[in-house]
Scaffold this active site. Structure first.
Site: not given
Length: 898
Positions: A358, A303, A339, A335-336, A300-301
């Site tokens: 968070e 981007n 970001h 979560h991603e 998981a990233m």
């Protein structure tokens, strides 16, 4: 290399950071991909500001790339061309382009470099991943650049501070799909006879004329760090929806991409995305800045605009309910998406400030039945405290200038401790003020970079408090406090010292005085509960007036990141009160209490028998709401003891008898079926009970699960392999079966019916008790296992006492091969923990220490230090607790027989 993370002064940061005499402003990046030959290449044209006069340009580039011609254009001057650009520093990943005439300060320039390479197979950079279509292996390609692997795909300034805009063009076989951070501006089949930009025509002239290619040109990105650039090419399909955003009123399209075999399992992830994205826009009070949000269900990233992740992070089979899979998808995706604001709009200046987790705020609103705030205690708070209790721990902010060391600090401290500290702060100042402060911080640094002090300034502005003073030690100092509570005639006296899991801290280790929000829970004469949020321990010792004749407890709701030590008498009273039907202590209080008691017994600050006394007191409590989380905490705590005593049959037999006594009655009451519409609390309690009974090796439960697995292998009908029991069924099959079950699990691994089956089978197959099958599994790992699955295999083997030392020997015997296989990513640190973290004797310790004495440990020095300390602590723990535990188990056995 920053191989000595503790105790020594950092090397000069100038050595490890790119010079700032030249700054990138915009990248025009063209990437071609051939999924048949598994090659890629391209051309990057980088617009530059010449800040200071420069006769050379230094940027990042991996030696994986074959660099071709480089050229520099400066304000219309004649181009200076070169046959190649040379890698000048392999360790730091740098290339230098030199030219005879200096570029004047204050001018603009453009650097062009072409390149090509093989697609990596290592889950970082631009890499390939395999999937099966009709029994044939096919490939897709995707990126994972965090922290320093954009340079493995194209030459760039690969540091988070050096933001730029990107326009990406992808060239691929026409039957494949291209996706990137931004929407496609246009897409067309490549016609060699059409007029194209000279650079593009020259680049495409090198590609095969026998293949039909297509070109996808994406819109320009906002300013962003190189590690957030993303692109992928493959035979992807997608499901889509759209949401109307609450602040802007814009309609934002959402897509989830996957390979054709998995596209039917992305629906839940799409639903989560549609619910979460608008909520974050409201929470941060900042419009979502991109025109779309895609997710590729494949590492998981976050981007920007294109989230990527492994299948089991985003896929849920709608026909096979699995609460763990749904929670995993919800937590990862929330979560991603967070970001997209915190990390992507505003990005840390350097990798020593990795923050914010968070998602609990959003998931609580969307899935209140999950009670994610309680889950957080197990998933983050306790995990962070366990790791941070070691001398080999590190602060949340680790001063390490060398980017090659960064992967070592992507751990529970950088994430779980940071998340727990921010949760503690949010509770202290109030969630509304906390989020207002986060919004102030983000708005002050839109599309820019920041340091931790900037976040504290934002929350200070919202609260009127000096947050930097309150929080600085929590993120810059190693460890956390133990709060010792003694009772006085007028109340309680509390003292803080650094908590260590194996011995008392020395004077040097015990210097830090944290600002500790004590969250003292008290009960008045009318039975009303009150939590004092103003009680702060900001010095070594302090007294607080309370009525100790009534119930009280510190760290109410387990919101603080610390352990609490009571007198044995007070602990007994709290445990007894917590077991009553109308207890003033919440579920989160009880979870925190059991984890604290377990940790205190580990450290020798309380007898191990006290842990089991609390467990015994709670065993017959009523089936209250979300009881499963207390049982999960109990099971986790007993399992830790069981792992320590894995070579003492008498004690392990006694512990398993206790586990059976605790969990089998629950199984008998709840059964094995999961009817539709059942309350999540009952689902979770049943799953936890069956897992506990399997751990206790109850014969009736083992027979039931074995029968279900056998039926599946004979008929192919998986209707009795309930998704919520899948892991336990597979473990039972491997542990109590033989060759047939082993082969069946390997078959599941190679051809799973749904994505959740594969990781479950990978972790389970290592439970076999046949040593020859263990050795066969080692050979499989070396020759057939995918890189991303190897650590999962090792984690399963680590949990098996029969395989534990064989696993350590396997790693040692194959060290060179594994080190080479995972040379370009951070996997070795996970191998260290999995292969050596379960050992428990002095001979083990000496063997591990000797083996690594002549190795270059710079890529995993922290993990090795933690593994060695874990073994050392376990040796001391066994010596300290054996007699006490044996006596308690003997007494419990006698009481059980009466």
């Amino acid at each position: 290399m920053c191989s000595e993370p503790f105790g020594s002064p950092p090397a000069s940061q100038d050595k490890y950071r790119l010079p700032l005499n030249v700054k990138p402003q915009h990248y025009d990046l063209t990437i071609w991909t051939d999924l048949k030959s598994l090659d890629f290449g391209g051309l990057v044209a980088i617009d530059l500001d010449i800040v200071q006069e420069a006769s050379a340009i230094i940027l990042n580039c991996s030696d994986d790339l074959n660099l071709g011609e480089a050229s520099i254009f400066c304000d219309g001057l004649e181009a200076n061309k070169f046959q190649s650009a040379q890698i000048t520093d392999k360790d730091l990943g740098r290339v230098t382009v030199k030219f005879p005439a200096a570029l004047p300060a204050g001018t603009k320039a453009q650097l062009k470099i072409n390149f090509n390479a093989k697609l990596r197979g290592s889950m970082n950079g631009y890499y390939k991943s395999a999937w099966q279509r009709d029994g044939q292996t096919e490939y897709y390609a995707l990126t994972h650049f965090q922290p320093i692997d954009a340079r493995a795909a194209f030459p760039c300034w690969d540091e988070p501070l050096l933001k730029a805009t990107f326009t990406i063009t992808m060239v691929s076989r026409s039957e494949t799909v291209n996706i990137s951070n931004m929407p496609a501006a246009w897409e067309d089949v490549y016609d060699p006879s059409s007029s194209h930009n000279t650079d593009l025509s020259s680049l495409l002239s090198t590609l095969s004329k026998d293949i039909q290619w297509k070109i996808t040109r994406f819109e320009e990105t906002p300013p962003m760090s190189s590690y957030l650039v993303a692109f992928a090419n493959g035979p992807f399909e997608h499901l889509e929806t759209a949401v109307v955003m609450p602040l802007s009123g814009r309609t934002v399209p959402l897509r989830i991409y996957a390979t054709p075999d998995n596209i039917h399992q992305v629906g839940f992830c799409l639903d989560v995305t549609a619910k979460v994205l608008p909520l974050y826009e409201t929470i941060f009070n900042i419009e979502y800045p991109l025109p779309k949000l895609d997710t590729l269900a494949v590492s998981a990233m976050e981007n920007w605009g294109l989230i990527t992740g492994r299948n089991n992070a985003f896929l849920v089979d709608p026909k096979k309910p699995n609460i763990d899979a749904r929670k995993r998808v919800g937590q990862v995706q929330a979560h991603e998406i967070a970001h997209m604001w915190f990390g992507n709009i505003t990005t840390m200046e350097w990798w020593d400030t990795l923050y914010l987790n968070e998602e609990a705020i959003v998931l609580s609103a969307i899935f209140p039945e999950w009670d994610v705030n309680s889950i957080f205690i197990t998933d983050h708070v306790n995990g962070a405290l366990v790791l941070d209790a070691k001398r080999s721990s590190h602060p949340i902010e680790v001063e390490c200038p060398d980017a090659n060391f960064i992967n070592q600090i992507f751990d529970s401290l950088s994430y779980s401790k940071a998340a727990s500290v921010l949760r503690m702060l949010s509770n202290y100042v109030g969630e509304e003020k906390f989020l207002e402060g986060v919004s102030i911080y983000l708005k002050a640094h839109l599309y820019g970079n920041s340091i931790t002090r900037d976040l504290w300034n934002g929350i200070s502005a919202a609260t009127g408090q000096d947050i930097y003073k309150f929080m600085d030690d929590w993120v810059t100092k190693i460890g956390f406090p133990l709060i010792t509570v003694t009772e006085t005639a007028t109340g309680i006296h509390v003292r803080q010292d650094r908590f260590l899991d194996n011995s008392a801290p020395n004077a040097e280790e015990n210097k830090t005085i944290w600002n500790v929000p004590l969250e003292i829970l008290t009960v008045d004469k009318d039975g009303q509960v009150y939590i004092d949020k103003t009680a702060i321990l900001d010095e070594r010792e302090k007294s607080f007036p309370i009525d100790t004749s009534r119930s009280f407890k510190l760290n109410a709701e387990t919101m603080g990141l610390y352990r609490v030590l009571y007198t044995p008498e007070r602990l007994a009273k709290i445990a007894a009160e917590a077991a009553t039907a109308d207890s003033v202590f919440s579920l989160k209080d009880r979870m925190g209490l059991i984890y604290d008691v377990a940790a205190l017994t580990d450290a020798g600050l309380a007898p191990l028998s006290s842990l089991f006394t609390v467990i015994d007191v709670w065993r017959n409590e009523p089936n209250c709401k979300r009881l499963y989380m207390v049982w999960l905490s109990v099971w986790s705590s007993i399992s830790t003891v069981l792992r320590a005593y894995w070579e003492n049959k008498k004690i392990t037999d006694g512990l398993r008898a206790l586990i059976r006594a605790l969990f089998v009655p629950l199984v008998q009451r709840l059964g094995y079926e999961f009817p539709d519409g059942e309350a999540i609390d009952v689902v979770e309690l049943r799953k936890t009970a069956v897992g506990g009974a399997v751990s206790g090796r109850d014969e009736s439960v083992v027979r039931e699960l074995q029968g279900r697995f056998t039926e599946y292998t004979k008929t192919g009908d998986d209707s009795r392999i309930a998704g919520n029991l899948q892991q336990m069924i597979f473990v039972t099959a491997a542990r109590f079966g033989g060759r047939a079950e082993f082969d069946a699990l390997i078959k599941i691994i190679e051809n799973p019916v749904n994505p959740s089956m594969k990781p479950a089978a990978i972790q389970a197959v290592g439970s076999t008790q046949d040593v020859e099958l263990v050795r066969e599994l080692f050979a499989y790992i070396l020759t057939k296992a995918r890189d991303q699955d190897v650590v999962l295999f090792c984690m399963g083997l680590k949990s098996n006492p029969v395989a534990r030392r064989l696993l350590a020997k396997f790693f040692q015997d194959n060290y060179d091969a594994l080190s080479k296989r995972f040379a370009t990513n951070s996997m070795l640190k996970y191998f260290i923990e999995a292969c050596f973290g379960g050992l428990s004797t002095q001979a083990d310790y000496d063997d591990v220490e000797t083996f690594f004495k002549d190795k270059d440990t710079s890529r995993y020095s922290m993990a090795l230090a933690q593994a060695l300390e874990t073994i050392r602590a376990r040796i001391a723990y066994i010596g300290r607790t054996k007699d006490d535990l044996s006596a308690w188990l003997a007494g419990w056995e006698k009481r059980s027989e009466q």
